[in-house]
Scaffold this active site. Structure first.
Site, short mmCIF file in Angstrom:
data_model
loop_
_atom_site.label_atom_id
_atom_site.label_comp_id
_atom_site.label_asym_id
_atom_site.label_seq_id
_atom_site.Cartn_x
_atom_site.Cartn_y
_atom_site.Cartn_z
N THR A 12 34.58 31.68 62.97
CA THR A 12 33.29 31.56 62.28
C THR A 12 33.52 31.66 60.78
OG1 THR A 12 32.79 33.95 62.34
CG2 THR A 12 32.10 32.60 64.25
N GLY A 19 38.45 31.89 56.37
CA GLY A 19 38.17 31.18 57.61
C GLY A 19 38.89 29.85 57.68
N TYR A 151 27.15 45.99 51.68
CA TYR A 151 28.29 45.27 52.23
C TYR A 151 29.27 46.24 52.88
CZ TYR A 151 32.45 42.28 52.35
OH TYR A 151 33.56 41.58 52.75
#
Length: 254
Positions: A12, A19, A151
């Protein structure tokens, strides 16, 4: 012969940065890789770079369960199950405590926590015995950087998921581990810190600061993180379970 010959993988957030580098590395190791991300143009570029025979793009947002269903429908249609899941997609923002809004909380946790959870949950029926699930956490969960509270909290949750899911899935021979990258030089740095790339821009200044935070004195490359993910995806890490691999240039280690 690659370490992942005839395996099927999902990455993903596979259009850019970590990624993209991981999708390329897993494909180089012999896997057929499904990548997903919100920006079709980036996915198309990824396919061009990696090769259409080795990677299949499925545009979507991990915080949208219907998009995850479409992703796994594509995997199911291939008919070979699923051997590797790299739950990498995430978002970040710099928001100090006094400025955090409900919208900020919803956005960060919908993608980083809820999205990671359902990325893995919806993969469960497809996982082959011996599959490997890798969650992308972060050194931010440990270091208390200012304005990174949301985060950091979301990535701490991801680390906890790895422990719990490793325990829950070990009976199937499915291994779950996490990776915690330190500062990595990706396009996301520009998106997060703003300004123009280069030494004189805000993003350039951020890169210089982040590089100085590591013991090696430099930022990591996406390919270096991809190498760790490839190890965790392969049988070479067969005795690794519930771990959190730091790939941070020594930032949080020494």
């Amino acid at each position: 012969m690659g370490k992942l010959d005839n395996k099927t993988a999902v990455v993903t957030g596979g259009g850019t940065g970590i990624g993209l580098a991981t999708a390329a590395r897993l494909a180089d190791e012999g896997a057929h890789v499904f990548i997903t991300g919100r920006r079709k143009a980036e996915l198309d570029k990824a396919v061009e770079a990696i090769g259409a025979a080795r990677v299949a793009p499925v545009a979507g947002d991990v915080s949208d369960l219907a998009d995850l269903d479409r992703l796994y429908d594509a995997v199911r249609a291939r008919g070979r199950g699923l051997d590797v899941v790299f739950a990498n997609a995430a978002t970040a923002s710099l928001v100090p405590l006094e400025q955090i809004t409900e919208e900020d909380v919803a956005h960060i946790f919908d993608v980083n926590v809820r999205g990671t959870l359902f990325t893995v949950q919806k993969a469960l029926p497809l996982l082959n015995d011996g599959a490997s699930v890798i969650l992308n956490a972060s050194t931010a969960a440990d270091n208390g950087a200012e304005a990174f509270g949301l985060y950091a909290a979301s990535k701490a949750a991801v680390r906890t998921f790895a422990r719990t899911w490793a325990n829950e899935l070990k009976g199937r021979g499915v291994r779950v581990n996490a990776i915690s990258p330190g500062p990595v030089n990706t396009p996301g740095i520009t998106n997060l810190f703003g300004g123009e790339e280069g030494e004189e821009g805000a993003a350039g200044a951020a890169r210089e600061k982040l590089a100085g935070d590591t013991a090696l004195g430099r930022m990591g490359r996406p390919e270096e993180i991809a190498a760790v993910v490839a190890f965790l995806a392969s049988d070479e890490s067969s005795f690794v379970l519930g771990a959190n691999f730091y790939a941070d240039g020594g930032e949080n280690q020494i």
